[in-house]
Design a protein around this motif. Structure first.
Motif, PDB file in Angstrom:
ATOM      1  N   THR A   1       0.736  -1.137  -0.032  1.00 18.84           N
ATOM      2  CA  THR A   1      -0.022   0.100   0.104  1.00 18.84           C
ATOM      3  C   THR A   1       0.937   1.303  -0.113  1.00 18.84           C
ATOM      4  N   PRO A   2       0.593   2.252  -0.812  1.00 18.06           N
ATOM      5  CA  PRO A   2       1.341   3.511  -0.752  1.00 18.06           C
ATOM      6  C   PRO A   2       1.068   4.325   0.603  1.00 18.06           C
ATOM      7  N   ILE A   3       2.234   4.614   0.876  1.00 10.87           N
ATOM      8  CA  ILE A   3       2.030   5.386   2.412  1.00 10.87           C
ATOM      9  C   ILE A   3       1.800   7.071   1.856  1.00 10.87           C
ATOM     10  N   PRO A   4       0.563   7.707   2.296  1.00  4.03           N
ATOM     11  CA  PRO A   4       0.783   8.941   1.665  1.00  4.03           C
ATOM     12  C   PRO A   4       1.662  10.120   2.709  1.00  4.03           C
ATOM     13  N   LYS A   5       1.992  11.247   2.118  1.00  3.08           N
ATOM     14  CA  LYS A   5       2.767  12.267   2.580  1.00  3.08           C
ATOM     15  C   LYS A   5       3.701  11.745   3.775  1.00  3.08           C
ATOM     16  N   ALA A   6       4.451  11.033   3.118  1.00  2.00           N
ATOM     17  CA  ALA A   6       5.729  10.473   4.201  1.00  2.00           C
ATOM     18  C   ALA A   6       6.816  11.052   3.456  1.00  2.00           C
ATOM     19  N   ASN A   7       7.936  11.710   4.102  1.00  4.25           N
ATOM     20  CA  ASN A   7       8.934  12.309   3.519  1.00  4.25           C
ATOM     21  C   ASN A   7      10.076  11.659   4.047  1.00  4.25           C
ATOM     22  N   ARG A   8      10.162  11.091   5.131  1.00  2.00           N
ATOM     23  CA  ARG A   8      11.133  10.387   5.676  1.00  2.00           C
ATOM     24  C   ARG A   8      10.824   8.987   6.363  1.00  2.00           C
ATOM     25  N   ALA A   9      11.665   8.237   6.413  1.00  2.00           N
ATOM     26  CA  ALA A   9      11.468   6.880   7.105  1.00  2.00           C
ATOM     27  C   ALA A   9      12.691   6.325   7.753  1.00  2.00           C
ATOM     28  N   LYS A  10      12.386   5.602   8.795  1.00  2.00           N
ATOM     29  CA  LYS A  10      13.573   5.033   9.574  1.00  2.00           C
ATOM     30  C   LYS A  10      13.194   3.560  10.292  1.00  2.00           C
ATOM     31  N   LEU A  11      13.805   2.672  10.429  1.00  2.47           N
ATOM     32  CA  LEU A  11      13.896   1.483  10.884  1.00  2.47           C
ATOM     33  C   LEU A  11      13.654   1.580  12.229  1.00  2.47           C
ATOM     34  N   PHE A  12      12.694   0.955  13.048  1.00  7.75           N
ATOM     35  CA  PHE A  12      12.779   0.826  14.523  1.00  7.75           C
ATOM     36  C   PHE A  12      12.569  -0.695  15.100  1.00  7.75           C
ATOM     37  N   VAL A  13      13.292  -0.961  16.079  1.00  9.12           N
ATOM     38  CA  VAL A  13      13.134  -2.280  16.598  1.00  9.12           C
ATOM     39  C   VAL A  13      12.969  -2.228  18.064  1.00  9.12           C
ATOM     40  N   GLY A  14      12.078  -2.962  18.587  1.00  8.24           N
ATOM     41  CA  GLY A  14      11.809  -3.261  20.000  1.00  8.24           C
ATOM     42  C   GLY A  14      11.811  -4.676  20.459  1.00  8.24           C
ATOM     43  N   SER A  15      12.526  -4.964  21.511  1.00  6.46           N
ATOM     44  CA  SER A  15      12.854  -6.429  21.683  1.00  6.46           C
ATOM     45  C   SER A  15      12.871  -6.594  23.088  1.00  6.46           C
ATOM     46  N   VAL A  16      12.530  -7.777  23.783  1.00  7.39           N
ATOM     47  CA  VAL A  16      12.427  -7.986  25.139  1.00  7.39           C
ATOM     48  C   VAL A  16      12.742  -9.557  25.258  1.00  7.39           C
ATOM     49  N   VAL A  17      13.333 -10.232  26.120  1.00  5.75           N
ATOM     50  CA  VAL A  17      13.404 -11.432  26.659  1.00  5.75           C
ATOM     51  C   VAL A  17      12.583 -11.418  28.002  1.00  5.75           C
ATOM     52  N   ILE A  18      11.547 -12.362  28.157  1.00  6.48           N
ATOM     53  CA  ILE A  18      10.812 -12.653  29.274  1.00  6.48           C
ATOM     54  C   ILE A  18      11.000 -13.991  29.677  1.00  6.48           C
ATOM     55  N   SER A  19      10.933 -14.030  31.088  1.00  2.00           N
ATOM     56  CA  SER A  19      11.128 -15.377  31.619  1.00  2.00           C
ATOM     57  C   SER A  19       9.891 -15.852  32.297  1.00  2.00           C
ATOM     58  N   SER A  20       9.804 -16.997  32.328  1.00  2.00           N
ATOM     59  CA  SER A  20       8.591 -17.613  33.162  1.00  2.00           C
ATOM     60  C   SER A  20       8.911 -17.678  34.625  1.00  2.00           C
ATOM     61  N   ASP A  21       8.091 -17.940  35.360  1.00  5.51           N
ATOM     62  CA  ASP A  21       8.560 -18.096  36.951  1.00  5.51           C
ATOM     63  C   ASP A  21       8.197 -19.604  37.133  1.00  5.51           C
ATOM     64  N   TYR A  22       8.529 -20.128  38.257  1.00  2.00           N
ATOM     65  CA  TYR A  22       8.681 -21.529  38.678  1.00  2.00           C
ATOM     66  C   TYR A  22       7.478 -21.959  38.765  1.00  2.00           C
ATOM     67  N   PHE A  23       6.491 -21.388  39.246  1.00  2.00           N
ATOM     68  CA  PHE A  23       5.104 -21.709  39.102  1.00  2.00           C
ATOM     69  C   PHE A  23       4.531 -22.063  37.905  1.00  2.00           C
ATOM     70  N   LYS A  24       4.645 -21.068  36.928  1.00  2.00           N
ATOM     71  CA  LYS A  24       3.944 -21.222  35.700  1.00  2.00           C
ATOM     72  C   LYS A  24       4.780 -22.336  35.045  1.00  2.00           C
TER      73      LYS A  24
END
Lengths: 146, 116
Positions: free
Chosen positions: A48-71
């Motif tokens: 899909t074409p993105i209207p009215k965009a002049n600049r673009a940049k890559l964004f990354v978000g990450s997380v490592v999550i752990s379970s607990d003993y009970f779970k």
């Protein structure tokens, strides 16, 4: 006998500390999601074409999550009988929401109006043949546009 | 290669998950570029993580480790793109695979392009 006591102790620790951490995390997620609600995140954008965009940049978000003993313990039992492992469902939900939020917060700082073509990726970390550390990494990435 | 009026060009390579770069048109495709890195877990971090595994929550050490590794993979991809003479990499995808116990491969790939 001592072994049973130790396991019960660990279960209690996992249950109380784990659910406390989870409750806090959910409250934190809700608060941050409310703060970042103005930034729209869509998974469209490749074709899909993105209207009215002049600049673009890559964004990354990450997380490592752990379970607990009970779970982990509960999941082990459910694994035996089959069915929905609700304790892991909430874990995955927390991880995904956290990863998306981190991406959004970075994009807001840059001044993005929208994050488009967002992709989510999940990777299992470690786990020595189903034992050991049960943790999962969730990665969210997308293109912020101005 | 003249910059369009009213469009600010960020310095360096433009990275995007889109199939094009907004505000620009692709003039040349230079092919697939990729970068990867294989990382093993840290013993100290592993011990800390195994304690954290009792009570649950985020494993900050691992999050950082993977972020660093992914950053390195991205840098390698950018280096490759630079070598080809690209000024943008489009349609970027990340992938992870666990190779062996405690080791993970992180790789990133995209298409190097020249934009106007």
């Amino acid at each position: 006998m001592e072994g049973i006591v130790a396991i019960l102790g660990l279960l209690a620790l996992g249950f109380f500390a784990g659910s406390n951490i989870e409750k806090k995390h959910f409250a934190d997620l809700q608060e941050r999601e409310y703060r970042t609600r103005d930034l729209t995140v869509i998974s469209l954008g490749a074709k899909t074409p993105i209207p009215k965009a002049n600049r673009a940049k890559l964004f990354v978000g990450s997380v490592v999550i752990s379970s607990d003993y009970f779970k982990t313990f509960v999941a082990g039992w459910i694994n035996f009988f089959g069915g929905r492992i609700t304790s892991y469902e909430s874990l995955m939900e927390r991880a995904r929401r956290e990863a998306i939020l981190r991406m959004k917060e970075d994009a807001i700082q840059w001044g993005a109006q929208q994050v488009v073509n967002v992709r989510l990726e999940t990777a299992e970390m470690g786990g020595r043949g189903g034992q050991g550390i049960v943790s999962v990494e969730v990665l969210a990435y997308g293109t912020g546009i101005q | 290669m003249t910059a369009r009026p009213g469009i600010s060009r960020p310095a360096g390579l433009i990275l995007t998950t889109l199939e094009g770069v907004p505000g620009h048109t692709i003039v040349k495709h230079l092919g697939l570029v990729q970068g990867s890195t294989v990382r093993a877990k840290h013993v100290g971090r592993d011990i800390a993580a195994s304690f954290k595994n009792l009570i649950g929550g985020e494993l900050k050490g691992y999050t950082e480790l993977l972020q660093e590794a992914r950053h390195e993979a991205t840098q390698r991809m950018m280096k490759e793109a630079n070598k080809l003479g690209a000024n943008a990499v489009v349609n970027i995808r990340y992938a992870t695979s666990s190779l062996a116990q405690g080791a993970a491969e992180l790789f990133v790939y995209g298409t190097a392009v020249q934009i106007d």
